[in-house]
Motif scaffolding. Structure first.
Motif, PDB file in Angstrom:
ATOM      1  N   UNK A  60      -8.360  -2.131 -22.115  1.00 56.64           N
ATOM      2  CA  UNK A  60      -7.628  -2.106 -20.853  1.00 56.64           C
ATOM      3  C   UNK A  60      -6.658  -0.938 -20.871  1.00 56.64           C
ATOM      4  N   UNK A  61      -6.470  -0.292 -19.716  1.00 57.41           N
ATOM      5  CA  UNK A  61      -5.511   0.809 -19.624  1.00 57.41           C
ATOM      6  C   UNK A  61      -4.957   0.862 -18.202  1.00 57.41           C
ATOM      7  N   UNK A  62      -3.634   1.112 -18.094  1.00 56.87           N
ATOM      8  CA  UNK A  62      -2.982   1.249 -16.794  1.00 56.87           C
ATOM      9  C   UNK A  62      -2.822   2.725 -16.467  1.00 56.87           C
ATOM     10  N   UNK A  63      -3.253   3.099 -15.259  1.00 57.62           N
ATOM     11  CA  UNK A  63      -3.124   4.475 -14.775  1.00 57.62           C
ATOM     12  C   UNK A  63      -2.296   4.475 -13.489  1.00 57.62           C
ATOM     13  N   UNK A  64      -1.565   5.546 -13.261  1.00 59.06           N
ATOM     14  CA  UNK A  64      -0.824   5.719 -12.009  1.00 59.06           C
ATOM     15  C   UNK A  64      -1.398   6.920 -11.263  1.00 59.06           C
ATOM     16  N   UNK A  65      -1.831   6.661 -10.027  1.00 55.31           N
ATOM     17  CA  UNK A  65      -2.508   7.698  -9.237  1.00 55.31           C
ATOM     18  C   UNK A  65      -1.776   7.931  -7.932  1.00 55.31           C
ATOM     19  N   UNK A 172     -14.600  13.812  -9.285  1.00 53.93           N
ATOM     20  CA  UNK A 172     -13.880  12.655  -9.833  1.00 53.93           C
ATOM     21  C   UNK A 172     -12.769  12.240  -8.867  1.00 53.93           C
ATOM     22  N   UNK A 173     -12.209  13.218  -8.146  1.00 57.80           N
ATOM     23  CA  UNK A 173     -11.151  12.911  -7.166  1.00 57.80           C
ATOM     24  C   UNK A 173     -11.671  11.932  -6.103  1.00 57.80           C
ATOM     25  N   UNK A 174     -12.931  12.068  -5.734  1.00 58.74           N
ATOM     26  CA  UNK A 174     -13.503  11.152  -4.730  1.00 58.74           C
ATOM     27  C   UNK A 174     -13.538   9.716  -5.253  1.00 58.74           C
ATOM     28  N   UNK A 175     -13.803   9.573  -6.539  1.00 60.54           N
ATOM     29  CA  UNK A 175     -13.819   8.236  -7.136  1.00 60.54           C
ATOM     30  C   UNK A 175     -12.417   7.634  -7.117  1.00 60.54           C
ATOM     31  N   UNK A 176     -11.417   8.439  -7.473  1.00 62.88           N
ATOM     32  CA  UNK A 176     -10.040   7.950  -7.488  1.00 62.88           C
ATOM     33  C   UNK A 176      -9.582   7.530  -6.088  1.00 62.88           C
ATOM     34  N   UNK A 177     -10.017   8.250  -5.074  1.00 63.50           N
ATOM     35  CA  UNK A 177      -9.670   7.892  -3.698  1.00 63.50           C
ATOM     36  C   UNK A 177     -10.393   6.613  -3.268  1.00 63.50           C
ATOM     37  N   UNK A 178     -11.654   6.489  -3.669  1.00 65.62           N
ATOM     38  CA  UNK A 178     -12.445   5.327  -3.256  1.00 65.62           C
ATOM     39  C   UNK A 178     -11.907   4.037  -3.861  1.00 65.62           C
ATOM     40  N   UNK A 179     -11.271   4.124  -5.030  1.00 63.69           N
ATOM     41  CA  UNK A 179     -10.784   2.910  -5.691  1.00 63.69           C
ATOM     42  C   UNK A 179      -9.764   2.188  -4.816  1.00 63.69           C
ATOM     43  N   UNK A 180      -8.758   2.909  -4.297  1.00 62.60           N
ATOM     44  CA  UNK A 180      -7.760   2.210  -3.480  1.00 62.60           C
ATOM     45  C   UNK A 180      -8.253   1.968  -2.056  1.00 62.60           C
ATOM     46  N   UNK A 181      -9.249   2.739  -1.614  1.00 65.44           N
ATOM     47  CA  UNK A 181      -9.759   2.552  -0.257  1.00 65.44           C
ATOM     48  C   UNK A 181     -10.763   1.392  -0.159  1.00 65.44           C
ATOM     49  N   UNK A 182     -11.531   1.145  -1.223  1.00 67.49           N
ATOM     50  CA  UNK A 182     -12.651   0.209  -1.125  1.00 67.49           C
ATOM     51  C   UNK A 182     -12.517  -1.024  -2.025  1.00 67.49           C
ATOM     52  N   UNK A 183     -11.522  -1.050  -2.896  1.00 67.18           N
ATOM     53  CA  UNK A 183     -11.259  -2.233  -3.723  1.00 67.18           C
ATOM     54  C   UNK A 183      -9.983  -2.885  -3.222  1.00 67.18           C
ATOM     55  N   UNK A 184     -10.002  -4.175  -2.927  1.00 65.48           N
ATOM     56  CA  UNK A 184      -8.815  -4.828  -2.346  1.00 65.48           C
ATOM     57  C   UNK A 184      -7.684  -4.989  -3.348  1.00 65.48           C
ATOM     58  N   UNK A 185      -6.474  -5.107  -2.826  1.00 59.53           N
ATOM     59  CA  UNK A 185      -5.304  -5.361  -3.658  1.00 59.53           C
ATOM     60  C   UNK A 185      -5.243  -6.834  -4.038  1.00 59.53           C
ATOM     61  N   UNK A 186      -4.580  -7.185  -5.134  1.00 59.04           N
ATOM     62  CA  UNK A 186      -4.406  -8.600  -5.498  1.00 59.04           C
ATOM     63  C   UNK A 186      -3.624  -9.343  -4.418  1.00 59.04           C
ATOM     64  N   UNK A 187      -3.819 -10.642  -4.349  1.00 64.71           N
ATOM     65  CA  UNK A 187      -3.167 -11.443  -3.299  1.00 64.71           C
ATOM     66  C   UNK A 187      -2.370 -12.584  -3.906  1.00 64.71           C
ATOM     67  N   UNK A 188      -1.748 -12.388  -5.055  1.00 61.20           N
ATOM     68  CA  UNK A 188      -1.001 -13.451  -5.711  1.00 61.20           C
ATOM     69  C   UNK A 188       0.332 -13.730  -5.045  1.00 61.20           C
ATOM     70  N   UNK A 189       0.868 -14.924  -5.308  1.00 58.89           N
ATOM     71  CA  UNK A 189       2.166 -15.349  -4.770  1.00 58.89           C
ATOM     72  C   UNK A 189       3.241 -15.121  -5.826  1.00 58.89           C
ATOM     73  N   UNK A 190       4.187 -14.235  -5.545  1.00 57.93           N
ATOM     74  CA  UNK A 190       5.208 -13.865  -6.528  1.00 57.93           C
ATOM     75  C   UNK A 190       6.175 -15.004  -6.812  1.00 57.93           C
ATOM     76  N   UNK A 191       6.399 -15.909  -5.864  1.00 60.80           N
ATOM     77  CA  UNK A 191       7.389 -16.971  -6.040  1.00 60.80           C
ATOM     78  C   UNK A 191       6.753 -18.285  -6.502  1.00 60.80           C
ATOM     79  N   UNK A 192       5.447 -18.331  -6.612  1.00 57.49           N
ATOM     80  CA  UNK A 192       4.761 -19.537  -7.080  1.00 57.49           C
ATOM     81  C   UNK A 192       4.916 -19.674  -8.593  1.00 57.49           C
ATOM     82  N   UNK A 193       4.654 -20.842  -9.166  1.00 56.33           N
ATOM     83  CA  UNK A 193       4.691 -20.999 -10.630  1.00 56.33           C
ATOM     84  C   UNK A 193       3.702 -20.041 -11.300  1.00 56.33           C
ATOM     85  N   UNK A 194       4.058 -19.646 -12.509  1.00 54.26           N
ATOM     86  CA  UNK A 194       3.242 -18.685 -13.250  1.00 54.26           C
ATOM     87  C   UNK A 194       1.826 -19.222 -13.458  1.00 54.26           C
TER      88      UNK A 194
END
Length: 599
Positions: A60-65, A172-194
């Motif tokens: 696993x690796x975290x990237x900032x784009x 490769x830039x097209x792939x990086x753009x497609x990731x945020x355009x075509x993959x949805x963001x998480x929908x978790x509840x920040x105030x719910x129990x862990x």
């Protein structure tokens, strides 16, 4: 970071289609690694991965784009293997993702493992971005590859298929753009129990088990009192953080994040991959569904080569913490002493574990012949409960057995059309029964019912050979059915060697026994007298051969030959050494390979 700017994804591909290279380019173009840290296959850190050129353990690796829309995005990339033996690692990764990139080699097109991994992603209902790699190659056939991808799913007819070259960084830039355009963001509840999914784990000798987690709801803090819901195991999160790709400590993980938590637990039985992590003070009501645990396909015995049992036990315990699909139990062999009965996903998995023991812990092991599970029903047993046999040594005497059942699986084989005949012939030889046949674009999908024992070893290698490496095998358990099986017992120098026992179908027993004793003629270490090697089935010897003696010519004295001296020497050898040697048989790995390599 705001959940709207988080994306969790994986790359799925057939082996050697450029997945690790694309991962390297993504990390480079997001400046995740410095120029000094860059190298090929950066996420394949284990020596066995570098030696074989494959991914074994998901990373696993975290990237900032910084997107073209002006926003900064957090890309949590979870790596996946491409080899058929490690499809379980793929399922673990996909369980923590919100989307996937389907990578296809333009020079090879859609292959069998591409289809298998696509099925896994589709079962998880993940959005999929199709990407064609190696478009700069002279042998690339882009039009054919596009057609093959579109035949996988009708949705691909209406979506853009990206064209890249991971090696040269083209598009490769097209792939990086497609990731945020075509993959949805998480929908978790920040105030719910862990509520967090434990999707992997590793072992650290100082920190204990380090759990890889995907946070679905709530927040995870350092020094928080936590609970694993499967067995109500409690611990305190001494440290948590993210992967960059190395571990980087942080104070908090929130809904949508992927990271790690140090549990401090030292017992591998206390944590299960697929478990739900929650807070002790404010626990969640309902655990996550998780996913199906790994099922061992192949069982084999591991025994220490140099009487270092304690070191082997420690190494195996640590490996089981780092590889949740590797299982083991302790056992004792009369010939080899204390050891372990181990379960593997396939023969490559067995090979990888052996190499990791040698490379990481400097321990060489003797490996017995692989086998399957059997349910043995004994005569005059009132409750009719079966004996569950995973070790051929414990197979009862034939006179006590009423009947035996062996496990069958539904085997889905995806193969190129030109290899279909060879693959069907192979499965027929291994007692497979055809259930269904269909087309998947240019590939043929064959569904068989087949005994697990017939695919426990050699089958995978033969399948790859007959299909030139392009066929894949997915299995799911069906049931237990009656089987006519017998145990082959090997005796060396009139003494039984239990570690060489194997269970086979009766119709194949004579052929297999003949093959074993012939190969052992050259594998068993020679002594100063001939040693018979015999194969017994149900108390009868069905194969025998003599290991030739290794002796000096005591009958020669200068140029004179003495028949009497030769006879005296052989007589002493037969009387004084044969009986003592019966309980003193030390076998090298080549002896066990004689069984491993026997058809």
């Amino acid at each position: 970071m705001n959940q709207a700017y988080i994306r969790n994804f994986a790359i799925i591909a057939h082996i050697d289609h450029g997945k690790s290279t694309l991962a390297d380019r993504i990390m480079e173009q997001t400046n995740t690694v410095s120029q000094r840290e860059r190298k090929n296959q950066l996420l394949d850190s284990m020596k066995v991965e570098q030696d074989h050129g494959i991914t074994v353990k998901s990373r696993t690796v975290r990237n900032y784009y910084h997107g073209d829309d002006g926003h900064e995005y957090e890309y949590n990339f979870i790596d996946t293997p491409g080899h058929v033996d490690f499809s379980y690692e793929v399922s673990k990764s996909l369980a923590a993702c919100d989307g996937a990139i389907l990578l296809v080699d333009a020079t090879q097109g859609v292959q069998a493992q591409t289809v298998a991994n696509f099925r896994l992603a589709k079962q998880n209902q993940l959005p999929i971005i199709p990407v064609i790699n190696k478009i700069d190659s002279e042998s690339a056939n882009i039009e054919k590859t596009v057609n093959q991808i579109q035949q996988l799913d009708q949705r691909f007819n209406h979506s853009t298929i990206l064209m890249i070259s991971a090696k040269t960084s083209q598009n490769i830039h097209d792939v990086l753009e497609a990731i945020y355009q075509r993959i949805p963001a998480p929908t978790g509840n920040l105030v719910a129990p862990l509520k967090a999914l434990v999707f992997d784990s590793i072992y650290d000798p100082f920190k204990g088990i380090i759990a890889y987690v995907r946070i679905y709801d709530g927040r995870l803090n350092a020094n928080q009192h936590l609970k694993l819901m499967a067995d109500n195991t409690e611990f305190t999160s001494h440290q948590l953080g993210v992967f960059t790709p190395n571990m980087k400590e942080s104070k908090q993980l929130s809904a949508g994040d992927v990271g790690y938590v140090t549990t401090g637990l030292k017992d591998s039985q206390l944590i299960q991959v697929g478990d739900t992590l929650t807070s002790c003070e404010h626990p969640t009501n309902k655990p996550l569904p998780g996913y199906q645990s790994a099922k061992s396909m192949v069982f084999a015995g591991f025994y220490p080569k140099d009487d270092n049992y304690k070191e082997l036990k420690t190494a195996i315990e640590k490996l089981s913490l780092n590889d949740s699909s590797f299982h083991y139990t302790e056992e004792v062999s009369e010939a080899l002493g204390p050891g372990f009965r181990c379960g593997f996903l396939g023969m490559l998995h067995l090979q990888i574990i052996r190499e990791r023991l040698a490379n990481e812990y400097h321990i060489n092991v003797l490996t017995t012949a692989p086998n399957s599970i059997y349910h043995v029903y004994l005569k005059d047993t009132p409750d009719q409960s079966p004996l569950i046999i995973t070790n051929p040594v414990k197979f009862p005497e034939f006179s006590k057995i009423d009947y035996v059942e062996e496990p069958y699986v539904k085997a889905t084989i995806t193969t190129p059309a030109d290899s279909m005949g060879a693959v069907m012939k192979l499965v027929d030889q291994h007692l497979g029964t055809l259930l269904d046949m269909s087309n998947q674009g240019d590939l043929i999908v064959l569904i068989y019912k087949i005994p697990i024992s017939e695919i426990a070893y050699n089958f995978f290698n033969k399948l790859k050979s007959d299909s030139h490496g392009y066929a894949t095998l997915d299995t799911s358990f069906l049931d237990y059915e009656l089987a006519d099986v017998v145990k082959i017992s090997i005796h060396i120098n009139y003494a039984p060697v239990d570690a060489l026992d194997t269970v086979v179908h009766r119709q194949d027993s004579e052929k297999i026994a003949q093959g074993i004793v012939k190969k052992m003629k050259y594998a068993v270490p020679r002594r100063l007298y001939p040693m018979p090697v015999q194969a017994f089935v149900e108390g009868k010897s069905i194969a025998r051969i003599d290991v030739p003696p290794l002796r000096k010519n005591a009958a020669v004295n200068g140029e004179k030959h003495s028949i009497s001296r030769k006879q005296q020497l052989l007589h002493r050898q037969n009387i004084n050494k044969r009986q003592a040697a019966q309980s003193d048989i030390k076998l090298p790995q080549s002896v066990f390979n004689a069984i491993l390599e026997t058809d």
